[in-house]
Design a protein around this motif. Structure first.
Motif, PDB file in Angstrom:
ATOM      1  N   LEU A 148      -9.648   2.650-127.943  1.00  0.00           N
ATOM      2  CA  LEU A 148      -9.118   3.939-128.382  1.00  0.00           C
ATOM      3  C   LEU A 148      -8.071   3.763-129.478  1.00  0.00           C
ATOM      4  O   LEU A 148      -8.036   4.532-130.453  1.00  0.00           O
ATOM      5  N   THR A 149      -7.218   2.742-129.336  1.00  0.00           N
ATOM      6  CA  THR A 149      -6.193   2.500-130.352  1.00  0.00           C
ATOM      7  C   THR A 149      -6.826   2.164-131.696  1.00  0.00           C
ATOM      8  O   THR A 149      -6.369   2.637-132.751  1.00  0.00           O
ATOM      9  N   LEU A 150      -7.867   1.355-131.678  1.00  0.00           N
ATOM     10  CA  LEU A 150      -8.559   1.013-132.921  1.00  0.00           C
ATOM     11  C   LEU A 150      -9.139   2.257-133.584  1.00  0.00           C
ATOM     12  O   LEU A 150      -9.068   2.406-134.811  1.00  0.00           O
ATOM     13  N   ARG A 151      -9.701   3.134-132.791  1.00  0.00           N
ATOM     14  CA  ARG A 151     -10.256   4.360-133.360  1.00  0.00           C
ATOM     15  C   ARG A 151      -9.148   5.258-133.924  1.00  0.00           C
ATOM     16  O   ARG A 151      -9.323   5.898-134.965  1.00  0.00           O
ATOM     17  N   ILE A 152      -8.010   5.299-133.252  1.00  0.00           N
ATOM     18  CA  ILE A 152      -6.882   6.087-133.754  1.00  0.00           C
ATOM     19  C   ILE A 152      -6.475   5.598-135.141  1.00  0.00           C
ATOM     20  O   ILE A 152      -6.261   6.387-136.070  1.00  0.00           O
ATOM     21  N   VAL A 153      -6.384   4.277-135.282  1.00  0.00           N
ATOM     22  CA  VAL A 153      -5.934   3.698-136.544  1.00  0.00           C
ATOM     23  C   VAL A 153      -7.010   3.802-137.620  1.00  0.00           C
ATOM     24  O   VAL A 153      -6.725   4.183-138.765  1.00  0.00           O
ATOM     25  N   LYS A 154      -8.250   3.474-137.284  1.00  0.00           N
ATOM     26  CA  LYS A 154      -9.312   3.466-138.294  1.00  0.00           C
ATOM     27  C   LYS A 154      -9.688   4.870-138.746  1.00  0.00           C
ATOM     28  O   LYS A 154      -9.885   5.125-139.939  1.00  0.00           O
ATOM     29  N   GLU A 155      -9.792   5.781-137.786  1.00  0.00           N
ATOM     30  CA  GLU A 155     -10.271   7.125-138.099  1.00  0.00           C
ATOM     31  C   GLU A 155      -9.131   8.109-138.350  1.00  0.00           C
ATOM     32  O   GLU A 155      -9.388   9.272-138.658  1.00  0.00           O
ATOM     33  N   ASP A 156      -7.879   7.601-138.243  1.00  0.00           N
ATOM     34  CA  ASP A 156      -6.718   8.480-138.322  1.00  0.00           C
ATOM     35  C   ASP A 156      -6.921   9.676-137.392  1.00  0.00           C
ATOM     36  O   ASP A 156      -6.890  10.843-137.800  1.00  0.00           O
ATOM     37  N   ALA A 157      -7.142   9.348-136.123  1.00  0.00           N
ATOM     38  CA  ALA A 157      -7.506  10.345-135.114  1.00  0.00           C
ATOM     39  C   ALA A 157      -6.410  10.434-134.057  1.00  0.00           C
ATOM     40  O   ALA A 157      -6.566   9.916-132.941  1.00  0.00           O
ATOM     41  N   PRO A 158      -5.284  11.076-134.375  1.00  0.00           N
ATOM     42  CA  PRO A 158      -4.158  11.110-133.425  1.00  0.00           C
ATOM     43  C   PRO A 158      -4.477  11.824-132.119  1.00  0.00           C
ATOM     44  O   PRO A 158      -3.812  11.595-131.111  1.00  0.00           O
ATOM     45  N   HIS A 159      -5.518  12.693-132.128  1.00  0.00           N
ATOM     46  CA  HIS A 159      -5.865  13.381-130.874  1.00  0.00           C
ATOM     47  C   HIS A 159      -6.289  12.403-129.787  1.00  0.00           C
ATOM     48  O   HIS A 159      -6.242  12.722-128.600  1.00  0.00           O
ATOM     49  N   LEU A 160      -6.695  11.177-130.197  1.00  0.00           N
ATOM     50  CA  LEU A 160      -7.127  10.177-129.212  1.00  0.00           C
ATOM     51  C   LEU A 160      -5.954   9.549-128.459  1.00  0.00           C
ATOM     52  O   LEU A 160      -6.166   8.802-127.499  1.00  0.00           O
ATOM     53  N   TRP A 161      -4.704   9.854-128.891  1.00  0.00           N
ATOM     54  CA  TRP A 161      -3.573   9.386-128.105  1.00  0.00           C
ATOM     55  C   TRP A 161      -3.566  10.027-126.715  1.00  0.00           C
ATOM     56  O   TRP A 161      -3.044   9.448-125.750  1.00  0.00           O
ATOM     57  N   ILE A 162      -4.163  11.213-126.603  1.00  0.00           N
ATOM     58  CA  ILE A 162      -4.178  11.881-125.294  1.00  0.00           C
ATOM     59  C   ILE A 162      -5.091  11.146-124.315  1.00  0.00           C
ATOM     60  O   ILE A 162      -4.649  10.792-123.207  1.00  0.00           O
ATOM     61  N   PRO A 163      -6.363  10.853-124.675  1.00  0.00           N
ATOM     62  CA  PRO A 163      -7.150  10.028-123.757  1.00  0.00           C
ATOM     63  C   PRO A 163      -6.575   8.627-123.576  1.00  0.00           C
ATOM     64  O   PRO A 163      -6.704   8.039-122.494  1.00  0.00           O
ATOM     65  N   PHE A 164      -5.918   8.092-124.617  1.00  0.00           N
ATOM     66  CA  PHE A 164      -5.245   6.795-124.450  1.00  0.00           C
ATOM     67  C   PHE A 164      -4.205   6.897-123.335  1.00  0.00           C
ATOM     68  O   PHE A 164      -4.121   6.014-122.466  1.00  0.00           O
ATOM     69  N   GLY A 165      -3.404   7.959-123.346  1.00  0.00           N
ATOM     70  CA  GLY A 165      -2.391   8.131-122.308  1.00  0.00           C
ATOM     71  C   GLY A 165      -2.998   8.266-120.921  1.00  0.00           C
ATOM     72  O   GLY A 165      -2.471   7.721-119.948  1.00  0.00           O
ATOM     73  N   ILE A 166      -4.121   8.970-120.850  1.00  0.00           N
ATOM     74  CA  ILE A 166      -4.804   9.124-119.555  1.00  0.00           C
ATOM     75  C   ILE A 166      -5.309   7.775-119.061  1.00  0.00           C
ATOM     76  O   ILE A 166      -5.151   7.429-117.880  1.00  0.00           O
ATOM     77  N   VAL A 167      -5.903   6.989-119.974  1.00  0.00           N
ATOM     78  CA  VAL A 167      -6.386   5.655-119.603  1.00  0.00           C
ATOM     79  C   VAL A 167      -5.215   4.766-119.165  1.00  0.00           C
ATOM     80  O   VAL A 167      -5.315   4.042-118.166  1.00  0.00           O
ATOM     81  N   ALA A 168      -4.101   4.826-119.908  1.00  0.00           N
ATOM     82  CA  ALA A 168      -2.932   4.031-119.544  1.00  0.00           C
ATOM     83  C   ALA A 168      -2.385   4.464-118.183  1.00  0.00           C
ATOM     84  O   ALA A 168      -1.970   3.622-117.372  1.00  0.00           O
ATOM     85  N   GLY A 169      -2.395   5.773-117.915  1.00  0.00           N
ATOM     86  CA  GLY A 169      -1.926   6.266-116.627  1.00  0.00           C
ATOM     87  C   GLY A 169      -2.802   5.802-115.484  1.00  0.00           C
ATOM     88  O   GLY A 169      -2.312   5.320-114.456  1.00  0.00           O
TER      89      GLY A 169
END
Length: 516
Positions: A148-169
């Motif tokens: 997810l982090t790679l996609r955030i950086v490559k695609e400039d997709a900040p909305h993916l921080w939300i599923p990242f947070g869910i996965v981290a939780g």
């Protein structure tokens, strides 16, 4: 296109090849567990005991893996294949995601296959994902978070921080070590141009979502006086082997296989030095920061193992690019062949595919001797194999002592052990042997307490009673249990019948707590 051609076409695609490799590793684990001559791993007995006492936390782990185990047991039962099915699924998904991460980094089919094969053949993954534990899911959660982090950086997709947070939780509800990954990622981004991705409200929303998911376990820790902090402190001071930075690095190489080291080592260099992937440089810093943190905290070498899929990916992309530019196409087949041969050579050290005597002969022929994972004397087998022997025999010996008692004594009799492996084995095998549940002073068994017992009569399964011998009016040695393949501290375990505890058991209980 005719329907009958759809599946062949899919499996010829990049994603189809990765699915095939994922199914292969899943199948390997299922077949091994269906045919192995080895038994349940000691920790699995403890996890089973925990799954019968669901809570928001345990002394040595958060609750998610235990909840998954309870669901698995409810649906599939307690066979080795059933208990280890979800780790096998996790192994398959990790292989698939390793290939997908490689694709995000720009790798074509060969690079994706090469990286996926590294995850498939790495001894640490073969072994750690072959039995039930939170560690199997830890690798999976780390890999999803990195994807997810790679996609955030490559695609400039900040909305993916939300599923990242869910996965981290969810990952932190499985094992808190994913917080080290979060630390590494944030630190890596701050040290590079990727810091801009942190200045987005979705990052904070995702972090809040993760914290909310993790909150029930935090509350459980507070209510129970932070037992995990005490557990970690004792394990770090008394159990974990202290490694120098060089020793820690050598352990990484051996753990992930010397055959994969040129690939993941190349991957680490790739993230730091190749200009074309400057935006992914934070991943190199992520690895370095977590490496240093584990050194400073005296962490076990395997704690870092979930970080390697992305290094496999980076190395595979770099190697594939080099082969393409140099036109040395023959290297493709050569590297894959060497990797597969290395995986086959290393497999018996990770998967219980050879009976004990054949494994010992194989290990001796290669000149590889069991290395301690903790501060313990080693036996004939590596610890992860030795801890699969002797448990049913211990439960049967306890049952013989228990059934030698008079009916009234049986009603009063407690069965006590000094570690959760023995207690869990008695609980698991004792169902068919007519035994009551065991009590123990170790980890969550201590929290579960001494139940209704008074200490008037106690069967103790122990290597040595130590100071506890003096706390009873009488102690009778009933049986010594041999075990050729066990760890030395589990060989010649003894069964004692103890009578007349000299102090209230609740008072004794407070003084014998053992976390670690």
């Amino acid at each position: 296109m005719p329907r009958k051609l759809l599946f062949p076409e899919f499996f010829r695609s990049d994603r189809g090849v990765l699915v095939s490799l994922s199914f292969l590793v899943f199948l390997i684990h299922v077949i091994v567990n269906a045919t192995t001559a080895y038994g349940y791993f000691r920790d699995e007995f403890y996890y089973i005991a925990c799954s019968e006492r669901l809570a928001f936390g345990y002394v040595d782990q958060p609750p998610l893996s235990i909840l998954l185990l309870a669901a698995t047991r409810f649906v599939l039962g307690d066979s080795l294949v059933a208990l280890r099915l979800l780790p096998a699924v996790a192994a398959g998904i990790v292989v698939f995601l390793t290939g997908r991460v490689t694709g995000i980094l720009g790798g074509g089919r060969y690079a994706q296959i090469l990286a996926a094969l590294c995850s498939l053949t790495a001894p640490q993954y073969l072994g750690m994902l072959n039995f039930f534990s939170m560690n199997a899911f830890d690798v999976l959660f780390w890999t999803i978070a990195i994807y997810l982090t790679l996609r955030i950086v490559k695609e400039d997709a900040p909305h993916l921080w939300i599923p990242f947070g869910i996965v981290a939780g969810l990952g932190s509800q499985n094992k808190v070590s994913i917080l080290f990954l979060c630390f590494g990622i944030v630190g890596g981004l701050l040290l590079t141009s990727g810091r801009k991705h942190l200045w987005n409200r979705n990052f904070w929303i995702g972090g809040s979502a993760g914290l909310l998911i993790f909150l029930p376990h935090i509350i459980w820790q507070i209510v129970n006086d932070f037992p995990t902090a005490e557990f970690v402190k004792h394990a770090t001071e008394n159990k974990n082997i202290i490694s120098s930075p060089l020793e820690f690095l050598v352990s990484q190489i051996m753990m992930m296989s010397p055959f994969t080291f040129p690939i993941w080592g190349t991957g680490l260099v790739y993230f730091f030095l190749v200009k074309d992937v400057k935006r992914f440089r934070f991943l190199g810093w992520t690895y370095v920061l977590i490496f240093v943190l584990f050194i400073l905290q005296n962490g076990k070498p395997y704690y870092l193992s979930p970080m390697y899929p992305v290094l496999f990916a980076g190395g595979a992309v770099a190697i594939s690019s080099f082969i393409g530019k140099s036109r040395r196409v023959w290297l493709r087949t050569g590297i894959v062949t060497v990797l597969l041969i290395g995986g086959i050579i290393a497999a018996p050290f990770a998967l219980p595919v050879l009976p004990p005597e054949k494994f010992i002969a194989y290990s001796n022929a290669l000149g590889i001797q069991p290395r301690p994972q903790e501060r313990h004397e080693m036996g004939k087998l590596p610890q992860h194999y030795a801890d699969m022997f002797g448990w049913k025999e211990k439960a049967e010996a306890v049952a013989r002592a228990f059934h030698s008692l008079k009916p009234k004594e049986k009603q009063q009799c407690a069965i006590f052990t000094f570690n959760y492996g023995r207690a869990g084995a008695i609980d698991f095998f004792g169902k068919e042997l007519g035994l009551p549940k065991a009590i123990s002073n170790h980890n969550n068994y201590w929290l579960w307490g001494p139940k209704q017992y008074t200490g008037e009569i106690v069967i103790i399964l122990a290597k040595d009673l130590g100071e506890l011998r003096e706390r009873f009016e009488s102690v009778q040695l009933v049986e010594t249990i041999p075990c050729d393949y066990c760890m030395p501290y589990e060989k010649d375990t003894q069964v004692f019948i103890c009578r007349g505890l000299k102090q209230p058991i609740q008072e004794l209980w407070e003084s014998i707590k053992s976390f670690g």
